[in-house]
Design a protein around this motif. Structure first.
Motif, PDB file in Angstrom:
ATOM      1  N   ILE A  56     109.230 115.139  -6.877  1.00 43.71           N
ATOM      2  CA  ILE A  56     108.426 115.269  -5.873  1.00 43.71           C
ATOM      3  C   ILE A  56     107.420 116.242  -5.923  1.00 43.71           C
ATOM      4  O   ILE A  56     106.444 116.305  -5.500  1.00 43.71           O
ATOM      5  N   ASP A  57     108.181 117.520  -6.451  1.00 43.69           N
ATOM      6  CA  ASP A  57     107.148 118.854  -6.611  1.00 43.69           C
ATOM      7  C   ASP A  57     105.908 118.372  -7.657  1.00 43.69           C
ATOM      8  O   ASP A  57     105.204 119.056  -7.468  1.00 43.69           O
ATOM      9  N   ILE A  58     106.375 117.782  -8.686  1.00 40.56           N
ATOM     10  CA  ILE A  58     105.377 117.420  -9.830  1.00 40.56           C
ATOM     11  C   ILE A  58     104.399 116.623  -9.295  1.00 40.56           C
ATOM     12  O   ILE A  58     103.161 117.002  -9.482  1.00 40.56           O
ATOM     13  N   VAL A  59     104.641 115.548  -8.479  1.00 39.51           N
ATOM     14  CA  VAL A  59     103.574 114.601  -8.052  1.00 39.51           C
ATOM     15  C   VAL A  59     102.706 115.354  -6.672  1.00 39.51           C
ATOM     16  O   VAL A  59     101.558 115.068  -6.767  1.00 39.51           O
ATOM     17  N   THR A  60     103.470 116.048  -5.924  1.00 39.41           N
ATOM     18  CA  THR A  60     102.855 116.525  -4.769  1.00 39.41           C
ATOM     19  C   THR A  60     102.302 117.993  -4.883  1.00 39.41           C
ATOM     20  O   THR A  60     101.101 118.108  -4.153  1.00 39.41           O
ATOM     21  N   GLN A  61     102.862 118.818  -5.593  1.00 45.58           N
ATOM     22  CA  GLN A  61     102.368 120.354  -5.693  1.00 45.58           C
ATOM     23  C   GLN A  61     102.039 120.618  -6.929  1.00 45.58           C
ATOM     24  O   GLN A  61     101.291 121.675  -7.160  1.00 45.58           O
ATOM     25  N   ASP A  62     102.146 120.059  -8.120  1.00 39.93           N
ATOM     26  CA  ASP A  62     101.916 120.702  -9.498  1.00 39.93           C
ATOM     27  C   ASP A  62     100.456 120.220  -9.830  1.00 39.93           C
ATOM     28  O   ASP A  62     100.373 119.077 -10.299  1.00 39.93           O
ATOM     29  N   ASP A  63      99.357 121.094  -9.592  1.00 41.43           N
ATOM     30  CA  ASP A  63      98.192 120.721 -10.043  1.00 41.43           C
ATOM     31  C   ASP A  63      98.094 120.754 -11.523  1.00 41.43           C
ATOM     32  O   ASP A  63      97.120 120.099 -12.185  1.00 41.43           O
ATOM     33  N   VAL A  64      98.747 121.638 -12.216  1.00 37.80           N
ATOM     34  CA  VAL A  64      98.788 121.645 -13.711  1.00 37.80           C
ATOM     35  C   VAL A  64      99.233 120.276 -14.344  1.00 37.80           C
ATOM     36  O   VAL A  64      98.613 119.857 -15.315  1.00 37.80           O
ATOM     37  N   PHE A  65     100.101 119.758 -13.825  1.00 43.13           N
ATOM     38  CA  PHE A  65     100.554 118.570 -14.325  1.00 43.13           C
ATOM     39  C   PHE A  65      99.459 117.357 -14.257  1.00 43.13           C
ATOM     40  O   PHE A  65      99.212 116.753 -15.217  1.00 43.13           O
ATOM     41  N   TRP A  66      98.701 117.316 -13.226  1.00 43.86           N
ATOM     42  CA  TRP A  66      97.539 116.440 -12.891  1.00 43.86           C
ATOM     43  C   TRP A  66      96.373 116.914 -13.916  1.00 43.86           C
ATOM     44  O   TRP A  66      95.873 115.835 -14.364  1.00 43.86           O
ATOM     45  N   LYS A  67      96.262 118.112 -14.043  1.00 39.61           N
ATOM     46  CA  LYS A  67      95.264 118.746 -15.231  1.00 39.61           C
ATOM     47  C   LYS A  67      95.508 118.030 -16.567  1.00 39.61           C
ATOM     48  O   LYS A  67      94.855 117.595 -17.330  1.00 39.61           O
ATOM     49  N   SER A  68      96.782 118.153 -16.879  1.00 36.51           N
ATOM     50  CA  SER A  68      97.336 117.794 -18.155  1.00 36.51           C
ATOM     51  C   SER A  68      96.977 116.189 -18.207  1.00 36.51           C
ATOM     52  O   SER A  68      96.685 115.830 -19.386  1.00 36.51           O
ATOM     53  N   LEU A  69      97.337 115.630 -17.314  1.00 39.22           N
ATOM     54  CA  LEU A  69      97.271 113.976 -17.451  1.00 39.22           C
ATOM     55  C   LEU A  69      95.747 113.735 -17.467  1.00 39.22           C
ATOM     56  O   LEU A  69      95.454 112.734 -18.368  1.00 39.22           O
ATOM     57  N   LEU A  70      95.035 114.563 -16.728  1.00 37.98           N
ATOM     58  CA  LEU A  70      93.519 114.069 -16.993  1.00 37.98           C
ATOM     59  C   LEU A  70      92.977 114.424 -18.083  1.00 37.98           C
ATOM     60  O   LEU A  70      92.235 113.684 -18.940  1.00 37.98           O
TER      61      LEU A  70
END
Length: 294
Positions: A56-70
Motif C-alpha cells: 500500500i505504501d509503495i503504490v500510494t506514497q512512494d514517488d520514487v517507485f513510480w519514477k523507477s517504473l517510468l
C-alpha cells in the motif's frame, strides 16, 4: 519415439529434474520473498507481520517507485522504437557489404560481449564533466555553451543511461535480425527478382514481413531487459542524482541493502515480478499473429 512420448512415467522422469530445479531456484524464492514482503524485517533483527502495508505504501506514497517504473518504460520504448528499427536497417545493409560483411558483423557485435563494467566505465569517462571526451569535443568545435554535467543533471542523466543501454545491447538485436534475414530462402529472393522487384521492394515486401517471428521475440526480450536493467545504472549513477535514474532493480536493491528495509525491498521485488509477467503476457497476446513459415 512414439512409445516414449505415450509413456506417462517416462515423461514424468524426464520433466521432474527441470521442474524440481525450477521450484528450488525460482518458485520457492519468490514465495519466501512474498512472505518477507508482508513484514517489516530489516534483514537482521526480529520482525513483525504487517500484512499488505508495504504494498500500500509503495503504490500510494512512494514517488520514487513510480519514477523507477517510468524510467524502465522509457528505456523499453527507446529499445523498441529506436534501437530495433536501426538494428533491422543495419542488418539489411550489412548483407550487401561483400567481403567486408564478416568484419562489420564482428565489429557491430563486439560491444555486446565486452564486460558491462568495462563499457560502463568507458562511457562514464566520456560523460565526465572535467576531462570527458564529449565535453572536450564540444569545446574543440566551438560549442562550449553545450558543455554539460551529463551524469550530474537529473534531466540529462536518464538520457545518457538510455543511450548507453541501447548501445550495449545493439549487437544482440542486430545479430537476431541478421540471422533472420539470412534465414529467408534464396528461392524467394530469386523469384522476386525475376518478377522485377528492386532491392528495396524485396526487403520491404518479402524480407521484413518474414522477420515478424524474430521481431516478436526481440521486442519481448527488449522490454523485459529494460525492466530488469540494473548493472549499467548502478555503475553509472547508482540511481542518482536525487533518484532521477532509479530503475526497479536498483531501487529495490537500495531499499533492501542500503536502507535496511528488507521487507519493503521484497515488496518491490514482488511487484517487479508481477509487472514483468503482465508485460510478457500482454506482448505475447499483442504479437501472436500467425505469420506462417518461410
Amino acid at each position: 519415439m512414439n512409445s516414449i512420448i505415450s509413456n506417462k512415467r517416462t515423461i514424468f522422469w524426464l520433466v521432474a529434474p527441470g521442474f524440481l530445479l525450477f521450484t528450488a531456484m525460482i518458485f520457492i524464492p519468490i514465495l519466501v520473498s512474498f512472505y518477507y514482503s508482508l513484514t517489516n524485517w530489516d534483514g537482521v533483527a526480529a520482525y513483525q507481520f504487517i500484512g499488505l502495508s508495504n504494498f500500500i505504501d509503495i503504490v500510494t506514497q512512494d514517488d520514487v517507485f513510480w519514477k523507477s517504473l517510468l524510467n524502465a518504460i522509457l528505456l523499453g520504448l527507446g529499445l523498441v522504437l529506436i534501437q530495433h528499427p536501426f538494428a533491422v536497417l543495419i542488418a539489411m545493409l550489412v548483407q550487401y557489404c561483400g567481403r567486408f560483411e564478416k568484419l562489420l558483423r564482428v565489429c557491430i557485435f563486439i560491444p555486446s560481449i565486452i564486460s558491462t563494467f568495462v563499457t560502463t566505465q568507458l562511457w562514464v569517462s566520456v560523460f565526465n564533466t572535467q576531462f570527458g571526451l564529449l565535453n572536450r569535443i564540444l569545446e574543440m568545435v566551438g560549442l562550449e555553451s553545450w558543455k554539460q554535467d551529463w551524469l550530474g543533471d537529473s534531466k540529462l542523466a536518464i538520457g545518457c543511461i538510455i543511450f548507453v543501454c541501447m548501445w550495449q545491447g545493439f549487437g544482440y538485436a542486430f545479430l537476431l535480425y541478421y540471422a533472420g534475414i539470412k534465414g529467408v530462402p534464396k528461392d524467394l529472393h530469386e523469384a522476386a527478382m525475376l518478377d522485377g522487384a528492386s532491392q528495396i521492394q524485396l526487403n520491404l515486401k518479402i524480407v521484413f514481413p518474414l522477420l515478424a517471428p524474430v521481431l516478436r521475440v526481440n521486442i519481448i526480450l527488449a522490454v523485459v531487459a529494460a525492466f530488469k536493467q540494473m548493472e549499467t545504472v548502478y555503475l553509472m549513477t547508482g540511481g542518482g542524482p536525487a533518484n532521477s535514474t532509479q530503475f526497479l532493480s536498483t531501487y529495490l536493491y537500495s531499499k533492501a541493502f542500503r536502507e535496511g528495509l528488507y521487507g519493503y525491498g521484497n515488496a518491490i521485488s514482488i511487484l517487479f515480478v508481477i509487472i514483468c509477467l503482465l508485460i510478457t503476457v500482454l506482448l505475447n497476446r499483442a504479437l501472436k499473429k500467425d505469420v506462417g513459415e518461410y
